[in-house]
Design a protein around this motif. Structure first.
Motif, mmCIF file in Angstrom:
data_model
loop_
_atom_site.group_PDB
_atom_site.id
_atom_site.type_symbol
_atom_site.label_atom_id
_atom_site.label_comp_id
_atom_site.label_asym_id
_atom_site.label_seq_id
_atom_site.Cartn_x
_atom_site.Cartn_y
_atom_site.Cartn_z
ATOM 1 N N ARG A 1 34.150 41.450 49.368
ATOM 2 C CA ARG A 1 35.416 41.200 48.664
ATOM 3 C C ARG A 1 35.392 42.108 47.442
ATOM 4 N N SER A 2 36.367 43.029 47.350
ATOM 5 C CA SER A 2 36.329 44.034 46.288
ATOM 6 C C SER A 2 37.298 43.750 45.140
ATOM 7 N N GLY A 3 37.889 42.575 45.094
ATOM 8 C CA GLY A 3 38.793 42.205 44.007
ATOM 9 C C GLY A 3 39.159 40.740 44.095
ATOM 10 N N ASN A 4 40.001 40.287 43.161
ATOM 11 C CA ASN A 4 40.361 38.870 43.079
ATOM 12 C C ASN A 4 41.732 38.529 43.641
ATOM 13 N N GLY A 5 42.577 39.501 43.860
ATOM 14 C CA GLY A 5 43.924 39.212 44.316
ATOM 15 C C GLY A 5 44.789 38.674 43.190
ATOM 16 N N TYR A 6 45.938 38.099 43.557
ATOM 17 C CA TYR A 6 46.910 37.610 42.579
ATOM 18 C C TYR A 6 47.310 36.182 42.915
ATOM 19 N N SER A 7 47.416 35.355 41.892
ATOM 20 C CA SER A 7 47.812 33.970 42.098
ATOM 21 C C SER A 7 49.260 33.908 42.561
ATOM 22 N N LYS A 8 49.539 33.049 43.529
ATOM 23 C CA LYS A 8 50.907 32.883 44.024
ATOM 24 C C LYS A 8 51.718 31.923 43.153
ATOM 25 N N GLU A 9 51.030 31.143 42.306
ATOM 26 C CA GLU A 9 51.724 30.246 41.389
ATOM 27 C C GLU A 9 51.957 30.988 40.078
ATOM 28 N N ASN A 10 53.128 30.817 39.498
ATOM 29 C CA ASN A 10 53.456 31.487 38.245
ATOM 30 C C ASN A 10 52.537 31.033 37.123
ATOM 31 N N ASN A 11 52.114 31.977 36.316
ATOM 32 C CA ASN A 11 51.306 31.732 35.126
ATOM 33 C C ASN A 11 49.990 31.009 35.422
ATOM 34 N N LYS A 12 49.464 31.176 36.587
ATOM 35 C CA LYS A 12 48.171 30.574 36.937
ATOM 36 C C LYS A 12 47.161 31.700 37.123
ATOM 37 N N SER A 13 45.940 31.467 36.681
ATOM 38 C CA SER A 13 44.896 32.458 36.915
ATOM 39 C C SER A 13 44.345 32.249 38.324
ATOM 40 N N ASN A 14 43.930 33.352 38.927
ATOM 41 C CA ASN A 14 43.386 33.235 40.270
ATOM 42 C C ASN A 14 41.922 32.823 40.201
ATOM 43 N N HIS A 15 41.528 32.015 41.137
ATOM 44 C CA HIS A 15 40.171 31.482 41.176
ATOM 45 C C HIS A 15 39.538 31.871 42.503
ATOM 46 N N PHE B 1 33.395 33.795 51.021
ATOM 47 C CA PHE B 1 33.782 33.531 49.634
ATOM 48 C C PHE B 1 34.611 32.269 49.569
ATOM 49 N N ARG B 2 34.874 31.799 48.339
ATOM 50 C CA ARG B 2 35.634 30.563 48.148
ATOM 51 C C ARG B 2 36.645 30.766 47.032
ATOM 52 N N GLY B 3 37.574 29.817 46.943
ATOM 53 C CA GLY B 3 38.574 29.911 45.889
ATOM 54 C C GLY B 3 39.334 28.620 45.702
ATOM 55 N N LYS B 4 40.346 28.714 44.852
ATOM 56 C CA LYS B 4 41.168 27.550 44.534
ATOM 57 C C LYS B 4 42.609 28.017 44.372
ATOM 58 N N GLY B 5 43.531 27.300 44.979
ATOM 59 C CA GLY B 5 44.945 27.633 44.884
ATOM 60 C C GLY B 5 45.360 28.664 45.927
ATOM 61 N N LEU B 6 46.635 29.038 45.862
ATOM 62 C CA LEU B 6 47.187 30.011 46.799
ATOM 63 C C LEU B 6 47.124 31.393 46.154
ATOM 64 N N ILE B 7 46.463 32.333 46.822
ATOM 65 C CA ILE B 7 46.205 33.651 46.245
ATOM 66 C C ILE B 7 46.596 34.726 47.250
ATOM 67 N N SER B 8 47.238 35.779 46.771
ATOM 68 C CA SER B 8 47.653 36.863 47.653
ATOM 69 C C SER B 8 46.882 38.139 47.349
ATOM 70 N N GLU B 9 46.800 38.971 48.362
ATOM 71 C CA GLU B 9 46.241 40.323 48.292
ATOM 72 C C GLU B 9 44.812 40.382 47.745
ATOM 73 N N ILE B 10 43.930 39.594 48.330
ATOM 74 C CA ILE B 10 42.509 39.684 48.007
ATOM 75 C C ILE B 10 41.963 40.879 48.795
ATOM 76 N N PRO B 11 41.462 41.926 48.116
ATOM 77 C CA PRO B 11 41.018 43.126 48.842
ATOM 78 C C PRO B 11 39.653 42.933 49.510
#
Length: 176
Positions: free
Chosen positions: A106-120, A138-148
């Motif tokens: 995984r070469s990046g974190n992507g972008y949070s799909k919720e407004n004003n939320k940090s990606n996890h 890998f793991r995460g929290k919330g809805l995230i787009s474009e994780i490279p």
């Protein structure tokens, strides 16, 4: 005594009916993993410069895949933005040489799909070998787009000879 047995039996039937009804009404929350792009490797990277030399030890993909964690459930999108999930990876060989390895990172974190939320997004930042057995990526929290995501091939040698080698890499998302 017959009235007691009938009442008890009726209670059991009503309870079983309620359980069946709940099974039909309640639907599982659906997480979805969307993949965009294609991993490509530049053919020039496979050139041999000196007679008797072998290929480079490993070749990284030049293009990046993008993975998006989304949900088909409107309730999940609005009321459960901190839903935890994990991604596992495995491969199925079509025509592959066991001496060659596919590695993923995984070469990046992507972008949070919720407004004003940090990606996890956590883990997966070191190359790991993809095998036929499903393993944690890998793991995460919330809805995230474009994780490279990027790939690397290693163990390539002229000993394998010319040919097409094909494997399918599968990513699976689980509710954590």
């Amino acid at each position: 005594m017959k009235v007691y047995k009938t009442k008890f039996l009726l209670e059991k039937l009503v309870f079983a009916g309620c359980l069946l009804l709940i099974g039909f009404v309640v639907k599982a929350q659906e997480l979805e993993l969307q993949v965009e792009g294609m991993a490509t490797f530049d053919a020039a990277s496979f050139s041999i410069e000196n007679a008797g030399a072998d290929f480079n030890a490993s070749v990284e993909s030049e293009s990046t895949l993008f993975v998006t964690v989304d949900s088909n459930d409107a309730w999940d999108k609005t009321n459960n933005p901190n839903r935890k999930w994990k991604v596992e990876v495995r491969k199925e060989d079509v025509s592959w040489d066991d001496a060659m390895q596919v590695e993923i990172v995984r070469s990046g974190n992507g972008y949070s799909k919720e407004n004003n939320k940090s990606n996890h997004v956590n883990d997966g930042q070191n190359y790991q070998v993809v095998s036929a057995n499903s393993s944690y990526f890998f793991r995460g929290k919330g809805l995230i787009s474009e994780i490279p995501i990027q790939f690397r091939l290693s163990g390539i040698s002229i000993v394998h000879g010319a040919g097409d080698f094909e494997t399918n890499v599968m990513l699976t998302i689980y509710d954590d």
